[in-house]
Design a protein around this motif. Sequence first.
Motif, mmCIF file in Angstrom:
data_model
loop_
_atom_site.group_PDB
_atom_site.id
_atom_site.type_symbol
_atom_site.label_atom_id
_atom_site.label_comp_id
_atom_site.label_asym_id
_atom_site.label_seq_id
_atom_site.Cartn_x
_atom_site.Cartn_y
_atom_site.Cartn_z
ATOM 1 N N ASP A 122 0.865 -1.159 -0.027
ATOM 2 C CA ASP A 122 -0.077 -0.060 -0.070
ATOM 3 C C ASP A 122 0.841 1.215 -0.060
ATOM 4 O O ASP A 122 0.770 2.256 -0.952
ATOM 5 C CB ASP A 122 -1.029 0.023 1.147
ATOM 6 C CG ASP A 122 -1.968 -0.956 1.064
ATOM 7 O OD1 ASP A 122 -2.117 -1.621 0.011
ATOM 8 O OD2 ASP A 122 -2.471 -1.371 2.178
ATOM 9 N N ARG A 123 1.869 1.177 0.848
ATOM 10 C CA ARG A 123 2.708 2.426 0.952
ATOM 11 C C ARG A 123 3.542 2.663 -0.513
ATOM 12 O O ARG A 123 3.687 3.731 -1.151
ATOM 13 C CB ARG A 123 3.963 2.173 1.863
ATOM 14 C CG ARG A 123 3.274 2.217 3.319
ATOM 15 C CD ARG A 123 4.500 2.350 4.312
ATOM 16 N NE ARG A 123 5.384 1.172 4.507
ATOM 17 C CZ ARG A 123 6.614 1.084 4.024
ATOM 18 N NH1 ARG A 123 7.223 1.948 3.017
ATOM 19 N NH2 ARG A 123 7.374 -0.126 4.172
ATOM 20 N N TYR A 124 3.948 1.457 -1.098
ATOM 21 C CA TYR A 124 4.559 1.373 -2.354
ATOM 22 C C TYR A 124 3.858 2.183 -3.349
ATOM 23 O O TYR A 124 4.392 2.768 -4.257
ATOM 24 C CB TYR A 124 5.190 0.119 -3.022
ATOM 25 C CG TYR A 124 6.130 -0.415 -1.797
ATOM 26 C CD1 TYR A 124 6.766 0.214 -1.025
ATOM 27 C CD2 TYR A 124 6.300 -1.755 -1.762
ATOM 28 C CE1 TYR A 124 7.688 -0.270 0.124
ATOM 29 C CE2 TYR A 124 7.033 -2.557 -0.706
ATOM 30 C CZ TYR A 124 7.944 -1.573 0.064
ATOM 31 O OH TYR A 124 8.673 -2.288 1.021
ATOM 32 N N LEU A 125 2.598 1.637 -3.700
ATOM 33 C CA LEU A 125 1.907 2.333 -4.491
ATOM 34 C C LEU A 125 1.543 3.766 -4.396
ATOM 35 O O LEU A 125 1.560 4.412 -5.228
ATOM 36 C CB LEU A 125 0.101 1.581 -4.298
ATOM 37 C CG LEU A 125 -0.180 0.497 -5.128
ATOM 38 C CD1 LEU A 125 -1.529 -0.063 -4.885
ATOM 39 C CD2 LEU A 125 -0.098 0.752 -6.724
ATOM 40 N N ALA A 126 1.554 4.442 -3.193
ATOM 41 C CA ALA A 126 1.374 5.662 -3.035
ATOM 42 C C ALA A 126 2.645 6.344 -3.390
ATOM 43 O O ALA A 126 2.666 7.698 -3.860
ATOM 44 C CB ALA A 126 1.282 5.883 -1.179
ATOM 45 N N GLY A 127 4.031 5.754 -3.022
ATOM 46 C CA GLY A 127 4.962 6.310 -3.372
ATOM 47 C C GLY A 127 5.171 6.484 -5.089
ATOM 48 O O GLY A 127 5.520 7.630 -5.441
ATOM 49 N N LEU A 128 4.728 5.303 -5.572
ATOM 50 C CA LEU A 128 4.997 5.279 -7.063
ATOM 51 C C LEU A 128 3.956 6.271 -7.809
ATOM 52 O O LEU A 128 4.606 6.999 -8.746
ATOM 53 C CB LEU A 128 4.783 3.739 -7.557
ATOM 54 C CG LEU A 128 5.653 2.739 -7.186
ATOM 55 C CD1 LEU A 128 5.312 1.197 -7.678
ATOM 56 C CD2 LEU A 128 6.996 3.170 -7.638
ATOM 57 N N ARG A 129 2.826 6.439 -7.066
ATOM 58 C CA ARG A 129 1.825 7.305 -7.689
ATOM 59 C C ARG A 129 2.676 8.927 -7.458
ATOM 60 O O ARG A 129 2.383 9.829 -8.335
ATOM 61 C CB ARG A 129 0.498 7.083 -6.997
ATOM 62 C CG ARG A 129 -0.133 5.944 -7.371
ATOM 63 C CD ARG A 129 -1.205 5.896 -6.676
ATOM 64 N NE ARG A 129 -2.191 4.700 -7.226
ATOM 65 C CZ ARG A 129 -3.130 3.975 -6.489
ATOM 66 N NH1 ARG A 129 -3.060 4.028 -5.268
ATOM 67 N NH2 ARG A 129 -3.830 2.881 -7.165
ATOM 68 N N ARG A 130 3.139 9.018 -6.626
ATOM 69 C CA ARG A 130 3.714 10.346 -6.087
ATOM 70 C C ARG A 130 4.926 10.613 -7.354
ATOM 71 O O ARG A 130 5.124 11.970 -7.913
ATOM 72 C CB ARG A 130 4.441 10.370 -4.945
ATOM 73 C CG ARG A 130 5.085 11.606 -4.497
ATOM 74 C CD ARG A 130 4.017 12.931 -4.076
ATOM 75 N NE ARG A 130 4.720 14.178 -4.099
ATOM 76 C CZ ARG A 130 5.207 14.514 -2.853
ATOM 77 N NH1 ARG A 130 4.945 13.682 -1.735
ATOM 78 N NH2 ARG A 130 6.050 15.738 -2.529
ATOM 79 N N ILE A 131 5.585 9.652 -7.379
ATOM 80 C CA ILE A 131 6.688 9.657 -8.541
ATOM 81 C C ILE A 131 5.996 10.027 -9.881
ATOM 82 O O ILE A 131 6.482 10.790 -10.766
ATOM 83 C CB ILE A 131 7.525 8.429 -8.534
ATOM 84 C CG1 ILE A 131 8.465 8.528 -7.139
ATOM 85 C CG2 ILE A 131 8.448 8.400 -9.822
ATOM 86 C CD1 ILE A 131 9.265 7.124 -7.234
ATOM 87 N N ALA A 132 4.971 9.391 -10.184
ATOM 88 C CA ALA A 132 4.474 9.502 -11.710
ATOM 89 C C ALA A 132 3.794 10.948 -12.005
ATOM 90 O O ALA A 132 3.623 11.420 -12.932
ATOM 91 C CB ALA A 132 3.279 8.372 -11.772
ATOM 92 N N ARG A 133 3.572 11.646 -10.630
ATOM 93 C CA ARG A 133 2.936 12.932 -10.733
ATOM 94 C C ARG A 133 4.231 13.931 -10.868
ATOM 95 O O ARG A 133 3.794 15.205 -11.226
ATOM 96 C CB ARG A 133 2.058 13.413 -9.325
ATOM 97 C CG ARG A 133 0.832 12.359 -9.564
ATOM 98 C CD ARG A 133 -0.155 13.097 -8.732
ATOM 99 N NE ARG A 133 0.062 13.115 -7.328
ATOM 100 C CZ ARG A 133 0.013 11.990 -6.368
ATOM 101 N NH1 ARG A 133 -0.600 10.937 -6.690
ATOM 102 N NH2 ARG A 133 0.362 12.154 -5.255
ATOM 103 N N LEU A 134 5.384 13.685 -10.445
ATOM 104 C CA LEU A 134 6.211 14.654 -10.774
ATOM 105 C C LEU A 134 6.470 15.312 -12.070
ATOM 106 O O LEU A 134 6.464 14.693 -13.005
ATOM 107 C CB LEU A 134 7.632 13.859 -10.229
ATOM 108 C CG LEU A 134 7.899 13.449 -8.726
ATOM 109 C CD1 LEU A 134 9.237 12.739 -8.717
ATOM 110 C CD2 LEU A 134 7.841 14.608 -7.922
ATOM 111 N N PRO A 135 6.925 16.582 -11.868
ATOM 112 C CA PRO A 135 6.843 17.397 -13.315
ATOM 113 C C PRO A 135 8.152 17.055 -13.958
ATOM 114 O O PRO A 135 8.355 17.490 -15.220
ATOM 115 C CB PRO A 135 6.525 18.796 -12.980
ATOM 116 C CG PRO A 135 7.012 19.078 -11.481
ATOM 117 C CD PRO A 135 6.743 17.665 -11.104
ATOM 118 N N GLU A 136 9.045 16.845 -13.079
ATOM 119 C CA GLU A 136 10.882 16.707 -13.902
ATOM 120 C C GLU A 136 10.504 15.514 -14.634
ATOM 121 O O GLU A 136 10.164 14.452 -14.427
ATOM 122 C CB GLU A 136 11.486 16.604 -12.612
ATOM 123 C CG GLU A 136 11.553 17.595 -11.727
ATOM 124 C CD GLU A 136 10.782 17.866 -10.663
ATOM 125 O OE1 GLU A 136 10.962 18.793 -9.804
ATOM 126 O OE2 GLU A 136 9.925 16.967 -10.356
#
Length: 205
Positions: A122-136
């Motif tokens: 569950d944590r990893y999903l949240a982390g990967l989703r955060r990365i996917a939203r990065l503008p860089e």
Amino acid sequence: MDRLILVRHGETAYTAEGLLNPDDLLDAPLSPGGEEAAREFGRDLAAEPVTIAVTSPRLRARRTAQLLAAGRDLPLLELEDLAEVHAGAFAGGPVTAYRQWLQSAPLAAAPPGGESVLAAADRYLAGLRRIARLPEPVVLAVMHNLPMRMALNAAAGADPVAGPVRALPHLARRELATSDLERAISALATWRAGAAAPRSLSPRR
């Protein structure tokens, strides 16, 4: 994000001795060999147009990210969601003991004082989703074995835990495009929501 460079953190004194890093007790630094290997890897990575570094807050991951980004003015984003699964009572002990316990326990079970693999997912999903939203456009993510392994297996359409990617060596490098990361997130979410889950795991932290 257009491109994600995944790198497992460098070796610590604990992993060099076949022990779990004691995340629940203290923060484990890189071993001297781990420090030197990360510096050398950073020189190899210098030509990559990395625009941000992402890491878990654990010292071994943060230090690896610092060494890989040496000489660059990169923003560093720490995400607790990317930390390794909490081994509880097994922390600091032999990897083999934790591995044996996992082989006989469902992934929904947590060791005393620790965390289940499903809770970690569950944590990893949240982390990967955060990365996917990065503008860089080019993201360097310093990962621990389990989240990196699960992301790569899911991206390839395999079971996140029972798939072909198992114990990744320290400073192992893999890459995911935006579409790969989106596929990993979708597959991991579907697997996590499923009623049936694999029973065994043989991680190396």
